[in-house]
Motif scaffolding. Structure first.
Motif, PDB file in Angstrom:
ATOM      1  N   THR A  21       0.826  -1.206   0.000  1.00 27.74           N
ATOM      2  CA  THR A  21       0.000   0.000   0.000  1.00 27.74           C
ATOM      3  C   THR A  21       0.862   1.259   0.000  1.00 27.74           C
ATOM      4  O   THR A  21       0.552   2.228  -0.687  1.00 27.74           O
ATOM      5  CB  THR A  21      -0.936   0.008   1.226  1.00 27.74           C
ATOM      6  OG1 THR A  21      -1.636  -1.220   1.265  1.00 27.74           O
ATOM      7  CG2 THR A  21      -1.926   1.138   1.162  1.00 27.74           C
ATOM      8  N   ARG A  22       1.958   1.246   0.772  1.00 26.60           N
ATOM      9  CA  ARG A  22       2.841   2.417   0.807  1.00 26.60           C
ATOM     10  C   ARG A  22       3.380   2.721  -0.579  1.00 26.60           C
ATOM     11  O   ARG A  22       3.384   3.867  -1.023  1.00 26.60           O
ATOM     12  CB  ARG A  22       4.015   2.168   1.759  1.00 26.60           C
ATOM     13  CG  ARG A  22       4.999   3.338   1.773  1.00 26.60           C
ATOM     14  CD  ARG A  22       6.377   2.984   2.206  1.00 26.60           C
ATOM     15  NE  ARG A  22       6.981   1.982   1.345  1.00 26.60           N
ATOM     16  CZ  ARG A  22       8.136   1.376   1.619  1.00 26.60           C
ATOM     17  NH1 ARG A  22       8.772   1.655   2.730  1.00 26.60           N
ATOM     18  NH2 ARG A  22       8.637   0.479   0.804  1.00 26.60           N
ATOM     19  N   SER A  25       0.720   4.077  -2.953  1.00 24.48           N
ATOM     20  CA  SER A  25       0.408   5.455  -2.597  1.00 24.48           C
ATOM     21  C   SER A  25       1.529   6.397  -3.023  1.00 24.48           C
ATOM     22  O   SER A  25       1.275   7.468  -3.580  1.00 24.48           O
ATOM     23  CB  SER A  25       0.187   5.546  -1.091  1.00 24.48           C
ATOM     24  OG  SER A  25      -0.044   6.863  -0.702  1.00 24.48           O
ATOM     25  N   LEU A  74      -5.744   5.794  -3.030  1.00 13.52           N
ATOM     26  CA  LEU A  74      -4.541   5.076  -2.613  1.00 13.52           C
ATOM     27  C   LEU A  74      -3.867   5.782  -1.443  1.00 13.52           C
ATOM     28  O   LEU A  74      -3.360   5.127  -0.523  1.00 13.52           O
ATOM     29  CB  LEU A  74      -3.582   4.936  -3.794  1.00 13.52           C
ATOM     30  CG  LEU A  74      -4.132   4.110  -4.960  1.00 13.52           C
ATOM     31  CD1 LEU A  74      -3.276   4.270  -6.194  1.00 13.52           C
ATOM     32  CD2 LEU A  74      -4.250   2.652  -4.575  1.00 13.52           C
ATOM     33  N   LEU A  75      -3.876   7.108  -1.447  1.00  7.98           N
ATOM     34  CA  LEU A  75      -3.310   7.873  -0.343  1.00  7.98           C
ATOM     35  C   LEU A  75      -4.139   7.666   0.932  1.00  7.98           C
ATOM     36  O   LEU A  75      -3.582   7.451   2.016  1.00  7.98           O
ATOM     37  CB  LEU A  75      -3.255   9.355  -0.714  1.00  7.98           C
ATOM     38  CG  LEU A  75      -2.588  10.292   0.273  1.00  7.98           C
ATOM     39  CD1 LEU A  75      -1.150   9.889   0.543  1.00  7.98           C
ATOM     40  CD2 LEU A  75      -2.654  11.721  -0.234  1.00  7.98           C
ATOM     41  N   GLN A  77      -5.931   5.058   1.658  1.00  9.96           N
ATOM     42  CA  GLN A  77      -5.693   3.685   2.109  1.00  9.96           C
ATOM     43  C   GLN A  77      -4.381   3.581   2.883  1.00  9.96           C
ATOM     44  O   GLN A  77      -4.310   2.923   3.915  1.00  9.96           O
ATOM     45  CB  GLN A  77      -5.687   2.722   0.912  1.00  9.96           C
ATOM     46  CG  GLN A  77      -5.634   1.267   1.288  1.00  9.96           C
ATOM     47  CD  GLN A  77      -6.876   0.826   2.036  1.00  9.96           C
ATOM     48  OE1 GLN A  77      -7.971   1.325   1.808  1.00  9.96           O
ATOM     49  NE2 GLN A  77      -6.705  -0.110   2.950  1.00  9.96           N
ATOM     50  N   TRP A  78      -3.326   4.231   2.399  1.00 11.63           N
ATOM     51  CA  TRP A  78      -2.035   4.189   3.095  1.00 11.63           C
ATOM     52  C   TRP A  78      -2.144   4.849   4.470  1.00 11.63           C
ATOM     53  O   TRP A  78      -1.612   4.346   5.450  1.00 11.63           O
ATOM     54  CB  TRP A  78      -0.939   4.857   2.263  1.00 11.63           C
ATOM     55  CG  TRP A  78       0.312   5.111   3.049  1.00 11.63           C
ATOM     56  CD1 TRP A  78       0.876   6.315   3.314  1.00 11.63           C
ATOM     57  CD2 TRP A  78       1.147   4.137   3.693  1.00 11.63           C
ATOM     58  NE1 TRP A  78       2.001   6.162   4.068  1.00 11.63           N
ATOM     59  CE2 TRP A  78       2.195   4.825   4.322  1.00 11.63           C
ATOM     60  CE3 TRP A  78       1.109   2.750   3.805  1.00 11.63           C
ATOM     61  CZ2 TRP A  78       3.196   4.175   5.045  1.00 11.63           C
ATOM     62  CZ3 TRP A  78       2.110   2.107   4.524  1.00 11.63           C
ATOM     63  CH2 TRP A  78       3.132   2.814   5.128  1.00 11.63           C
TER      64      TRP A  78
END
Length: 179
Positions: A21-22, A25, A74-75, A77-78
């Protein structure tokens, strides 16, 4: 041989194949905002607006950047999944002491995924990919029957700035010929 990164769908496919995830993102934020490496290293949660629409960078030349719709989920989620750390930086190493990422660390993450996925991209290609994401969004919103130019604002800006030195050179040569 690596496939070139040309379209938003290529970038989407690339992001889908990344398992961290990182890293998803990080890559999407670079492509979706045009942020510099030093700015992303210093980025904190407080620098991002509450609605994830923009971010404020700090440093010698602070600036406000728009985050594209592509990078927002995505950001988010991170931020939900990131482990707790003693520092306030948004992106950090996931091994050892969870230290903030260095320039080399960010570059290594991008290179690792470019090699793993076999798509040709690097930090600079991702950072300059932003106008395509923005123009794709505006082209989808724009009615097809209007007479708008096919060039986005950024493309026009680049074309103009490429001709200014050429025009200056022509003026200098004409002045020398007239002397």
């Amino acid at each position: 041989m690596k496939t070139p990164l040309n379209t938003l769908s290529d970038l989407n496919e690339c992001i889908k194949r990344i398992d961290r995830t990182r890293d998803k993102s990080l890559i999407s934020l670079i492509a979706g905002s045009g942020i510099y490496i030093d700015e992303i290293r210093m980025l904190t949660l407080n620098d991002i607006s509450n609605d994830f629409s923009s971010l404020q960078t700090t440093g010698k030349r602070p600036r406000q950047l728009i985050i594209s719709e592509f990078a927002k989920p995505l950001l988010k989620q991170w931020i939900l999944e990131k482990p707790k750390t003693s520092h306030d930086k948004l992106f950090f190493s996931l091994t050892g002491n969870l230290a903030p990422l260095s320039q080399r660390g960010i570059d290594n993450i991008i290179r690792k995924w470019a090699d793993t996925i076999a798509i040709d991209f690097n930090y600079q290609k991702l950072r300059t990919f932003t106008p395509e994401i923005q123009s794709n969004k505006t082209n989808q919103d724009r009615p097809s029957n209007t007479n708008h130019s096919n060039h986005s604002y950024h493309e026009k800006k680049i074309i103009i700035t490429r001709f200014i030195p050429l025009i200056a050179l022509v003026i200098i040569l004409v002045k020398r010929l007239l002397k």
